[in-house]
Design a protein around this motif. Structure first.
Motif, PDB file in Angstrom:
ATOM      1  N   LEU A 202       0.836  -1.192   0.000  1.00  0.00           N
ATOM      2  CA  LEU A 202       0.000   0.000   0.000  1.00  0.00           C
ATOM      3  C   LEU A 202       0.874   1.246   0.000  1.00  0.00           C
ATOM      4  N   ASP A 203       0.652   2.122  -0.982  1.00  0.00           N
ATOM      5  CA  ASP A 203       1.422   3.358  -1.096  1.00  0.00           C
ATOM      6  C   ASP A 203       0.585   4.521  -0.562  1.00  0.00           C
ATOM      7  N   GLU A 204       0.990   5.076   0.574  1.00  0.00           N
ATOM      8  CA  GLU A 204       0.320   6.214   1.206  1.00  0.00           C
ATOM      9  C   GLU A 204      -1.182   5.982   1.386  1.00  0.00           C
ATOM     10  N   PRO A 205      -1.591   4.885   2.021  1.00  0.00           N
ATOM     11  CA  PRO A 205      -3.024   4.588   2.116  1.00  0.00           C
ATOM     12  C   PRO A 205      -3.797   5.524   3.032  1.00  0.00           C
ATOM     13  N   ALA A 206      -3.111   6.270   3.905  1.00  0.00           N
ATOM     14  CA  ALA A 206      -3.808   7.159   4.835  1.00  0.00           C
ATOM     15  C   ALA A 206      -4.045   8.553   4.261  1.00  0.00           C
ATOM     16  N   ASN A 207      -3.544   8.832   3.055  1.00  0.00           N
ATOM     17  CA  ASN A 207      -3.751  10.144   2.443  1.00  0.00           C
ATOM     18  C   ASN A 207      -5.241  10.451   2.317  1.00  0.00           C
ATOM     19  N   GLY A 208      -5.644  11.610   2.822  1.00  0.00           N
ATOM     20  CA  GLY A 208      -7.034  12.028   2.678  1.00  0.00           C
ATOM     21  C   GLY A 208      -7.967  11.502   3.744  1.00  0.00           C
ATOM     22  N   LEU A 209      -7.505  10.612   4.601  1.00  0.00           N
ATOM     23  CA  LEU A 209      -8.363  10.094   5.661  1.00  0.00           C
ATOM     24  C   LEU A 209      -8.398  11.063   6.842  1.00  0.00           C
ATOM     25  N   ASP A 210      -9.557  11.201   7.460  1.00  0.00           N
ATOM     26  CA  ASP A 210      -9.645  12.022   8.660  1.00  0.00           C
ATOM     27  C   ASP A 210      -9.084  11.221   9.841  1.00  0.00           C
ATOM     28  N   PRO A 211      -8.925  11.847  11.022  1.00  0.00           N
ATOM     29  CA  PRO A 211      -8.326  11.126  12.151  1.00  0.00           C
ATOM     30  C   PRO A 211      -9.013   9.811  12.487  1.00  0.00           C
ATOM     31  N   GLU A 212     -10.346   9.794  12.398  1.00  0.00           N
ATOM     32  CA  GLU A 212     -11.060   8.546  12.657  1.00  0.00           C
ATOM     33  C   GLU A 212     -10.718   7.496  11.608  1.00  0.00           C
ATOM     34  N   GLY A 213     -10.608   7.937  10.346  1.00  0.00           N
ATOM     35  CA  GLY A 213     -10.252   7.017   9.268  1.00  0.00           C
ATOM     36  C   GLY A 213      -8.843   6.483   9.401  1.00  0.00           C
ATOM     37  N   VAL A 214      -7.923   7.340   9.837  1.00  0.00           N
ATOM     38  CA  VAL A 214      -6.542   6.894  10.046  1.00  0.00           C
ATOM     39  C   VAL A 214      -6.487   5.827  11.139  1.00  0.00           C
ATOM     40  N   ARG A 215      -7.246   6.058  12.192  1.00  0.00           N
ATOM     41  CA  ARG A 215      -7.270   5.061  13.275  1.00  0.00           C
ATOM     42  C   ARG A 215      -7.906   3.757  12.797  1.00  0.00           C
ATOM     43  N   TRP A 216      -8.977   3.868  12.018  1.00  0.00           N
ATOM     44  CA  TRP A 216      -9.611   2.666  11.460  1.00  0.00           C
ATOM     45  C   TRP A 216      -8.619   1.890  10.602  1.00  0.00           C
ATOM     46  N   LEU A 217      -7.875   2.601   9.735  1.00  0.00           N
ATOM     47  CA  LEU A 217      -6.905   1.942   8.859  1.00  0.00           C
ATOM     48  C   LEU A 217      -5.835   1.238   9.685  1.00  0.00           C
ATOM     49  N   ARG A 218      -5.358   1.907  10.724  1.00  0.00           N
ATOM     50  CA  ARG A 218      -4.349   1.319  11.589  1.00  0.00           C
ATOM     51  C   ARG A 218      -4.846   0.013  12.202  1.00  0.00           C
ATOM     52  N   ASP A 219      -6.063   0.036  12.739  1.00  0.00           N
ATOM     53  CA  ASP A 219      -6.613  -1.164  13.373  1.00  0.00           C
ATOM     54  C   ASP A 219      -6.794  -2.291  12.355  1.00  0.00           C
ATOM     55  N   LEU A 220      -7.242  -1.931  11.145  1.00  0.00           N
ATOM     56  CA  LEU A 220      -7.450  -2.937  10.106  1.00  0.00           C
ATOM     57  C   LEU A 220      -6.131  -3.602   9.721  1.00  0.00           C
ATOM     58  N   LEU A 221      -5.108  -2.794   9.453  1.00  0.00           N
ATOM     59  CA  LEU A 221      -3.826  -3.360   9.011  1.00  0.00           C
ATOM     60  C   LEU A 221      -3.174  -4.186  10.110  1.00  0.00           C
ATOM     61  N   LYS A 222      -3.305  -3.738  11.339  1.00  0.00           N
ATOM     62  CA  LYS A 222      -2.741  -4.525  12.441  1.00  0.00           C
ATOM     63  C   LYS A 222      -3.458  -5.867  12.586  1.00  0.00           C
ATOM     64  N   SER A 223      -4.774  -5.852  12.394  1.00  0.00           N
ATOM     65  CA  SER A 223      -5.528  -7.100  12.504  1.00  0.00           C
ATOM     66  C   SER A 223      -5.161  -8.048  11.365  1.00  0.00           C
ATOM     67  N   LEU A 224      -4.934  -7.520  10.170  1.00  0.00           N
ATOM     68  CA  LEU A 224      -4.530  -8.357   9.038  1.00  0.00           C
ATOM     69  C   LEU A 224      -3.133  -8.939   9.267  1.00  0.00           C
ATOM     70  N   ALA A 225      -2.240  -8.138   9.823  1.00  0.00           N
ATOM     71  CA  ALA A 225      -0.896  -8.640  10.141  1.00  0.00           C
ATOM     72  C   ALA A 225      -0.966  -9.726  11.203  1.00  0.00           C
ATOM     73  N   ALA A 226      -1.861  -9.559  12.166  1.00  0.00           N
ATOM     74  CA  ALA A 226      -2.005 -10.555  13.237  1.00  0.00           C
ATOM     75  C   ALA A 226      -2.480 -11.895  12.693  1.00  0.00           C
ATOM     76  N   GLU A 227      -3.102 -11.881  11.515  1.00  0.00           N
ATOM     77  CA  GLU A 227      -3.518 -13.140  10.876  1.00  0.00           C
ATOM     78  C   GLU A 227      -2.355 -13.822  10.161  1.00  0.00           C
ATOM     79  N   GLY A 228      -1.183 -13.179  10.159  1.00  0.00           N
ATOM     80  CA  GLY A 228      -0.008 -13.753   9.521  1.00  0.00           C
ATOM     81  C   GLY A 228       0.278 -13.216   8.134  1.00  0.00           C
ATOM     82  N   ARG A 229      -0.421 -12.165   7.723  1.00  0.00           N
ATOM     83  CA  ARG A 229      -0.194 -11.595   6.398  1.00  0.00           C
ATOM     84  C   ARG A 229       1.045 -10.694   6.405  1.00  0.00           C
TER      85      ARG A 229
END
Length: 299
Positions: free
Chosen positions: A150-177
């Motif tokens: 992902l290249d600059e996936p947080a561009n344009g996201l508001d603070p709530e969106g940035v936090r959502w993206l962070r939680d999503l990516l961390k959860s995907l990594a926790a699955e072993g991705r």
């Protein structure tokens, strides 16, 4: 796992990427950092075979061109606005799914996953940058791939969106991705990344965990509070250490550890009420590590 080996790219006399090799491990979020003009976007395009150059990148043992089913192997977000403006979000994803042999129903699943379920019938041309980023991420997730780039996936996201993206990516990594994320938002990377690949001038500067990078490049400050700050400052000066008094009465000392400060205070018979060490930020570590590689500087 992603293994990049010997990536190089020349534009005329400019060496945009210079013999770059690194490994991105599964199970963690790896941040991809570098100053403007460092070669991050070119590197990602080289990794996917979108730009011609030297070297190769293997995704779980195969180059992108060798993958039998790339959409199910590597999810990619490079340009969130690369969408026909007349297509709805749903039709855009269904078109990609059809080409990749993915069931059409998956389009609605990923739209819900990225928070665009209510905008499925809206045309992409009317999307904000943040909505376009979510749609691009939905496209990357269509094939439920084990690797995300992902290249600059947080561009344009508001603070709530940035936090959502962070939680999503961390959860995907926790699955072993394997999660590889380019970003210029250093504060957000502090909360998101477990490991870092840092480049400058197209060359590798660091490939290590985020704590290791910060420890190696950031300053460590000792914070001391004494009954007589002036006496502590004088004792430190005689011992060869510079210190800086703070308005709240604390004394900041650099280039020394807490044990040394405690020993100096004890010899000077200065009573310490507080003694702690504080490591400076990823931002400071980044600037220290890349100071010689920054291409654009203001006078």
């Amino acid at each position: 796992m992603i293994v990049a080996h010997g990536l190089s790219k020349q534009y005329g006399q400019v060496r945009a990427v210079d013999n770059l090799s690194f490994t991105v491990q599964p199970g963690v979020v790896t941040g991809f950092l570098g100053p403007n003009g460092a070669g991050k976007s070119t590197t990602m395009r080289l990794m996917l075979g979108l730009d011609r150059g030297q070297g190769n990148t293997k995704f779980n043992g195969r180059t992108y061109a060798e993958l039998d089913d790339p959409a199910r192997a590597v999810g990619v977000l490079l340009d969130a606005k690369a969408v026909h403006p007349g297509r709805t979000a749903r039709s855009h994803l269904r078109m990609i799914a059809a080409g990749a042999g993915i069931p059409a129903r998956r389009a609605d699943e990923v739209l819900d996953m990225v928070g665009l379920g209510g905008a499925a019938k809206r045309r992409a041309g009317g999307f904000s940058l943040g909505m376009s980023q979510r749609l691009g991420l939905a496209a990357a997730l269509l094939g439920n791939p084990p690797v995300l780039m992902l290249d600059e996936p947080a561009n344009g996201l508001d603070p709530e969106g940035v936090r959502w993206l962070r939680d999503l990516l961390k959860s995907l990594a926790a699955e072993g991705r394997t999660i590889f994320v380019s970003s210029h938002l250093l504060n957000e990377m502090t909360h998101l990344a477990d490991a870092l690949i840092v480049i400058g001038g197209g060359r590798l500067i660091a490939a290590e965990s985020l704590p290791e990078f910060v420890k190696r490049h950031a300053r460590v400050q000792v914070v001391a509070r004494a009954d007589h700050p002036a006496a502590l400052i004088d004792a430190l000066m005689h011992a060869g250490y510079r210190s800086t008094p703070q308005p709240d009465g604390a004394v900041i000392v650099e280039g020394v550890d807490t044990d040394t400060v405690a020993a100096i205070a004890s010899r000077a018979r200065v009573y310490l009420r507080e003694l702690s060490s504080v490591q400076t930020s990823l931002e400071e570590a980044f600037f220290a590590a890349t100071s010689n590689a920054a291409q654009y500087r203001a006078n």
